[in-house]
Design an enzyme around this catalytic site. Structure first.
Site, PDB file in Angstrom:
ATOM      1  N   ARG A 135      -7.398  11.527  -4.370  1.00  0.00           N
ATOM      2  CA  ARG A 135      -6.423  11.440  -5.452  1.00  0.00           C
ATOM      3  C   ARG A 135      -5.744  10.086  -5.420  1.00  0.00           C
ATOM      4  NH1 ARG A 135      -0.452  13.244  -4.504  1.00  0.00           N
ATOM      5  NH2 ARG A 135      -0.342  13.864  -2.330  1.00  0.00           N
ATOM      6  N   GLU A 182      -1.225   2.642  -6.057  1.00  0.00           N
ATOM      7  CA  GLU A 182      -2.509   2.600  -6.759  1.00  0.00           C
ATOM      8  C   GLU A 182      -3.550   1.843  -5.919  1.00  0.00           C
ATOM      9  OE1 GLU A 182       0.300   1.240  -7.863  1.00  0.00           O
ATOM     10  OE2 GLU A 182       0.908   2.353  -9.646  1.00  0.00           O
ATOM     11  N   ASN A 183      -4.793   2.233  -6.099  1.00  0.00           N
ATOM     12  CA  ASN A 183      -5.933   1.527  -5.489  1.00  0.00           C
ATOM     13  C   ASN A 183      -5.830   1.393  -3.976  1.00  0.00           C
ATOM     14  OD1 ASN A 183      -6.792   1.095  -8.165  1.00  0.00           O
ATOM     15  ND2 ASN A 183      -5.483  -0.720  -8.284  1.00  0.00           N
ATOM     16  N   ARG A 184      -5.132   2.311  -3.360  1.00  0.00           N
ATOM     17  CA  ARG A 184      -4.974   2.320  -1.890  1.00  0.00           C
ATOM     18  C   ARG A 184      -4.220   1.102  -1.353  1.00  0.00           C
ATOM     19  NH1 ARG A 184      -6.070   6.760  -3.254  1.00  0.00           N
ATOM     20  NH2 ARG A 184      -7.706   8.102  -2.436  1.00  0.00           N
ATOM     21  N   LEU A 185      -3.525   0.388  -2.246  1.00  0.00           N
ATOM     22  CA  LEU A 185      -2.700  -0.740  -1.774  1.00  0.00           C
ATOM     23  C   LEU A 185      -1.293  -0.216  -1.499  1.00  0.00           C
ATOM     24  CD1 LEU A 185      -3.655  -3.925  -3.856  1.00  0.00           C
ATOM     25  CD2 LEU A 185      -4.023  -3.462  -1.432  1.00  0.00           C
TER      26      LEU A 185
END
Ligand SMILES: Cc1cc2nc3c(=O)[nH]c(=O)nc-3n(C[C@H](O)[C@H](O)[C@H](O)COP(=O)(O)O)c2cc1C
Length: 211
Positions: free
Chosen positions: A8, A188-191
């Site tokens: 997710r 977001e985007n695993r950042l």
């Protein structure tokens, strides 16, 4: 469903050096308030990690009962596995995970027993049946059966005949004096955002870590 396909995105909030408190206990207070306002179930539940004499870390959930600048308090049996581990090595870690807020908090600190006054006061504030259970349970020792425990509970309740149990000396609180905090906010985007506070010379230094 393959576990590998479960993923997710995290996008609820941001954490940056300009919107955090310079004091990590205040920052913890802000996040705890938000967790309580969001009605997160068991928001005060935290993993307590100790390192045993065998060198293995062990983690288990305990409930945070109080916190202030001096430290974070939980209650337990001093002769339990965690109690023995803390006696040998008071360096511990606390870990909160609030998936609904896409947040985790890690705290490293030094645990010491709370005063007898604090332990007794909290013990006697608990429901009477919880006091009885804490008194008869030699936490973390092997028991022969469920029945054995229930009999011990019933026998002690009968003996007390409505009176409150005496405070058991092997039960009480620990105060964890924090030396390091990490606040993690999913992004977001695993950042993800990771902000660390570390105490040096009585001052909290803040830094950002790569996700
Ligand atoms: C939601 C939850 C809350 C718990 N709260 C406590 C607590 O406050 N104190 C405690 O001693 N054990 C608590 N426990 C039980 C511990 O996780 C653990 O089983 C127990 O303390 C024995 O741990 P030990 O053998 O590693 O010492 C809780 C467990 C859960 C799942």
């Amino acid at each position: 469903m393959k576990l590998k396909d479960i993923r997710r995105d995290y996008s609820q909030a941001k954490l940056n050096e300009h919107n955090i408190s310079p004091n990590p206990v205040q920052q913890f207070q802000d996040w705890m308030n938000q967790a309580l306002e969001a009605n997160i179930r068991d928001a005060t539940a935290m993993s307590l990690v100790t390192v045993g004499k065998d060198g293995f870390p062990q983690s288990r959930i305990v409930l945070l009962k109080d916190f202030e600048q001096e430290g974070f308090t939980f209650f337990t049996n001093y002769r339990s596995e965690k109690g023995m581990a803390i006696e040998a090595n008071p360096k511990i870690s606390l870990h909160f995970f609030w998936p609904e807020l896409e947040r985790q908090i890690r705290i490293s600190g030094i645990a010491c027993k709370t005063s007898l006054v604090i332990s007794k006061k909290y013990f006697h504030s608990r429901p009477q049946k919880s006091q009885i259970a804490a008194s008869i349970s030699e936490q973390s020792s092997v028991v022969q059966s469920r029945e054995f425990l229930e009999n011990k509970f019933a026998e002690y309740a009968e003996e007390l005949n409505g009176k409150n149990p005496d405070y058991p000396e092997n039960w009480g609180g620990y105060l964890v004096e924090p030396v390091k905090f990490e606040f993690w906010q999913g992004r977001e985007n695993r950042l993800h955002d990771r902000i660390v506070y570390e105490k040096t010379d009585d001052e909290w230094k803040i830094k950002r870590l790569a996700p």
